[in-house]
Write a protein that holds these residues in place. Structure first.
Motif, PDB file in Angstrom:
ATOM      1  N   ALA A   1       0.681  -1.188   0.236  1.00 46.11           N
ATOM      2  CA  ALA A   1       0.029  -0.156  -0.086  1.00 46.11           C
ATOM      3  C   ALA A   1       0.945   1.381   0.022  1.00 46.11           C
ATOM      4  O   ALA A   1       0.583   2.314  -0.584  1.00 46.11           O
ATOM      5  N   GLY A   2       1.928   1.218   0.691  1.00 47.19           N
ATOM      6  CA  GLY A   2       2.785   2.375   0.870  1.00 47.19           C
ATOM      7  C   GLY A   2       3.324   2.691  -0.611  1.00 47.19           C
ATOM      8  O   GLY A   2       3.422   3.928  -0.986  1.00 47.19           O
TER       9      GLY A   2
ATOM     10  N   HIS B   1       0.549   4.576  -2.543  1.00 53.05           N
ATOM     11  CA  HIS B   1       0.456   5.688  -2.072  1.00 53.05           C
ATOM     12  C   HIS B   1       1.387   6.873  -2.810  1.00 53.05           C
ATOM     13  O   HIS B   1       1.200   7.707  -3.070  1.00 53.05           O
ATOM     14  N   ALA B   2       2.702   6.174  -2.698  1.00 58.89           N
ATOM     15  CA  ALA B   2       3.730   7.037  -3.367  1.00 58.89           C
ATOM     16  C   ALA B   2       3.600   7.217  -4.863  1.00 58.89           C
ATOM     17  O   ALA B   2       3.931   8.380  -5.470  1.00 58.89           O
TER      18      ALA B   2
ATOM     19  N   ARG C   1       0.477   7.474  -6.361  1.00 53.43           N
ATOM     20  CA  ARG C   1      -0.526   8.467  -6.360  1.00 53.43           C
ATOM     21  C   ARG C   1      -0.102   9.831  -6.256  1.00 53.43           C
ATOM     22  O   ARG C   1      -0.536  10.615  -6.644  1.00 53.43           O
ATOM     23  N   ALA C   2       0.774   9.977  -5.306  1.00 54.18           N
ATOM     24  CA  ALA C   2       1.256  11.347  -5.091  1.00 54.18           C
ATOM     25  C   ALA C   2       1.730  11.835  -6.063  1.00 54.18           C
ATOM     26  O   ALA C   2       1.968  13.152  -6.484  1.00 54.18           O
TER      27      ALA C   2
ATOM     28  N   PRO D   1      -1.570  12.842  -8.662  1.00 55.10           N
ATOM     29  CA  PRO D   1      -2.905  12.711  -7.669  1.00 55.10           C
ATOM     30  C   PRO D   1      -4.120  12.796  -8.489  1.00 55.10           C
ATOM     31  O   PRO D   1      -5.246  12.518  -7.948  1.00 55.10           O
TER      32      PRO D   1
ATOM     33  N   LEU E   1      -7.365   2.314  -0.403  1.00 62.33           N
ATOM     34  CA  LEU E   1      -6.322   2.997  -1.293  1.00 62.33           C
ATOM     35  C   LEU E   1      -7.430   3.364  -2.452  1.00 62.33           C
ATOM     36  O   LEU E   1      -7.039   4.244  -3.375  1.00 62.33           O
TER      37      LEU E   1
END
Length: 253
Positions: free
Chosen positions: A51-52, A55-56, A58-59, A62, A89
């Motif tokens: 998941a981390g 997130h990276a 997606r950042a 965005p 997510l």
């Protein structure tokens, strides 16, 4: 089961970022952000980064919808738990295997809706069912005991998936016309096996160009290596987006 309204995307180009390198994945997402309609992260990336890593990436982009392509296939309770686990997510699209059967398909759809409600996510992940992988042909299906031809198997699995709660299916572009003729315009058609005319096929056996697939009824065009393997991924994505836009403009004229 309530009526399903599949999501629609103004830009159908989803870039498949298939790598174990989270830094490279984020860089690719950033590079294609201005041309892509979404990004796809698959099993290879998720197993390496979890998941981390999602997130990276997606950042880095965005504003792009996320297609989380994990192809869940297990007993219904396990698949429901897996869907609930990735729901935070907030993927726009989430894959399961249609061959998991009616109970598994229903469990995935219900878990997505329940998790979204619990988390306060306005739009639950759209569960789309993988029919026959684009790396398989009729001979491959026979070798694993499935009835061919592949188009008939796709039709059977699509019928099952849509009847039991899937928002749409993942299919080869060569099956689009037949599926649209049988199931109409409502189901979401997610299509890998997209190759520009000048690109290598790789391990894909049932392919079309982006313009051909869009014309045949694809809602989401998944393009990976022709973009991510290019010397300039941003330029490759822009050229494919322009090809799609030009084809749609011609079709509307």
């Amino acid at each position: 089961m309530s009526k399903i309204t599949p999501p629609r995307f103004d830009n159908p180009l989803f870039v498949a970022i298939d790598t174990t390198d989270a830094g490279r994945a984020a860089a690719l997402a950033r590079a294609v952000a201005s041309s892509a309609g979404g990004i796809k992260l698959g099993l290879e990336f998720f197993m390496a980064n979890g998941a981390g890593g999602v997130h990276a990436v997606r950042a880095a982009a965005p504003d792009l919808p996320l297609f989380l392509d994990l192809k869940f296939h297990d007993i219904p309770n396990t698949v429901a738990g897996a869907v609930r686990a990735v729901a935070p997510l907030a993927p726009a699209l989430l894959t399961i295997h249609a061959s998991g059967g009616p109970a598994m398909i229903r469990a995935a759809r219900e878990a997505a809706a329940e998790a979204a409600d619990r988390l306060g996510i306005a739009t639950p992940p759209a569960v789309v069912a993988v029919t026959v992988l684009t790396s398989l042909d009729d001979t491959d299906l026979m070798s694993v005991g499935q009835r061919g031809p592949s188009g008939d198997q796709v039709l059977r699995l699509t019928d099952t998936a849509l009847a039991h709660g899937a928002a749409g299916v993942v299919c080869a572009p060569t099956e689009l016309v037949r599926l649209r003729g049988r199931f109409g315009a409502q189901p979401l058609m997610v299509v890998p096996g997209i190759r520009p005319a000048d690109a290598a096929r790789g391990d894909q056996k049932r392919v079309m160009t982006p313009a051909e697939a869009r014309s045949a009824g694809a809602d989401v065009l998944v393009v990976g290596r022709p973009i991510t393997g290019a010397d300039d991924p941003a330029d490759a994505a822009a050229r494919i987006a322009q090809e799609i836009a030009a084809a749609e403009l011609t079709g509307a004229a």
